[in-house]
Enzyme design. Sequence first.
Site, mmCIF file in Angstrom:
data_model
loop_
_atom_site.group_PDB
_atom_site.id
_atom_site.type_symbol
_atom_site.label_atom_id
_atom_site.label_comp_id
_atom_site.label_asym_id
_atom_site.label_seq_id
_atom_site.Cartn_x
_atom_site.Cartn_y
_atom_site.Cartn_z
ATOM 1 N N HIS A 1 36.597 38.155 33.423
ATOM 2 C CA HIS A 1 36.951 36.518 33.503
ATOM 3 C C HIS A 1 35.985 35.711 33.136
ATOM 4 C CE1 HIS A 1 38.278 33.138 35.812
ATOM 5 N NE2 HIS A 1 39.684 33.494 35.740
ATOM 6 N N ASP B 1 33.021 42.576 40.056
ATOM 7 C CA ASP B 1 33.570 41.565 40.001
ATOM 8 C C ASP B 1 34.801 41.943 40.769
ATOM 9 O OD1 ASP B 1 35.842 39.330 40.077
ATOM 10 O OD2 ASP B 1 35.322 39.006 38.012
ATOM 11 N N GLN C 1 39.680 40.714 41.963
ATOM 12 C CA GLN C 1 40.773 41.165 41.532
ATOM 13 C C GLN C 1 41.339 42.015 42.675
ATOM 14 O OE1 GLN C 1 43.499 39.090 40.121
ATOM 15 N NE2 GLN C 1 45.038 40.640 40.446
ATOM 16 N N LYS D 1 42.179 34.845 47.313
ATOM 17 C CA LYS D 1 43.374 36.257 46.726
ATOM 18 C C LYS D 1 43.221 37.278 46.848
ATOM 19 C CE LYS D 1 42.405 35.909 41.547
ATOM 20 N NZ LYS D 1 43.122 36.642 40.052
ATOM 21 N N CYS E 1 41.560 32.444 31.978
ATOM 22 C CA CYS E 1 41.125 32.145 32.409
ATOM 23 C C CYS E 1 40.026 33.558 31.727
ATOM 24 C CB CYS E 1 40.338 31.889 33.708
ATOM 25 S SG CYS E 1 41.279 30.263 34.190
#
Length: 365
Positions: free
Chosen positions: A94, A171, A174, A197, A335
């Site tokens: 991302h 990260d 998600q 999220k 993104c």
Amino acid sequence: AATTQKPLCVIERERDYYLHENCNIHRGVHYLSQMATEAYENARKTVAQFINARQAQEIVFTRGTTESLNLLATSLGQLLVSEGDKVVVSAMEHHSNMVPWQQMLFRSKGELLVIRMDKNGVLDLNHYEELLKQRPKIVSIAHISNTLGTVNPIKDMIAMAHKYDIPVVIDGAQSMAHQVIDVQDLDCDFYVFSGHKMYAPMGIGGLYGKMEWLEKMPPYQFGGEMVDKVSFEKTTFNKVPFKFEAGTPNVGAALGLETAVKFIQSFDRQEVEAYEDELLRYATEKLSTIEGIRFIGQAPKRNGLISFVIDGIHPYDLGTIIDKMGVAVRTGHHCAEPVMTFSTFRERSAPRLQCTTRKKKLIFL
């Protein structure tokens, strides 16, 4: 794929804070301030337990994954990166896990190293090993790709980097709502995430960091709360995590995040994962019957979303038509423009669509 809807319990918790507990925290001895402070710090403890951090102080509240990664690019970058140094990211990142490192390296005249991936959206671990041999200062990779759904083997990748004494940032934007996260088992140095999220309000998220790193890192922002003693001659800084939480925090959203965590914990996580996997299989099977459809990213291990194009139909046109049927699809580069450029180059396709699986029906986002 872009955000989650919010359970009523989350909305009500944030509302109740503003109705009954609204007060600035860590700043007053009166009853309301003490009550709000205790609630906020309990939220930190809940998040720490959710990801199995060693202690609550290893959780820093931020506005989300993007701010967490900017904090690390600034603070960890200042601590570790000198002129000419390198940072490793992957080809599926991302923008939030690429641009902050890229801009930091521009300033330090360093180099961004990118792990290759194949046409199915699988990272090349042999190439990753080659990059590690170049002794980068930091590795920062996505747990799950927000564009391809690829679940990366981050535990193995963390262990590979640690052989070279390189700290690893994960990260987790998600993955927090889709996977059981155990930061001690992963042995990651940092794990960042966004509340929105995972059914929490927008504008709240967090950064997990091993205490030994957080104590060494300089502050990210300056102002109130993050200071210890201040004079015109010198300022000393507060202890972890407060030295990274400058200014008045988003207390209501933090309490909403805590409620979202408890909402997720009310389900059997293994059953949820199995059900989402079944939805992914079912959705792929049904979508495969559409003439001209082409899936983007076919990694053996994927989670929660499907990216695709349909020959001869622009995604914006298709998205508009599907919207008239009451279904929302996300169109564009998500993104993650380098991923789209890679896919377009390899597949000669237009920007793609994406959907995600949630609950008891297929919902496109």
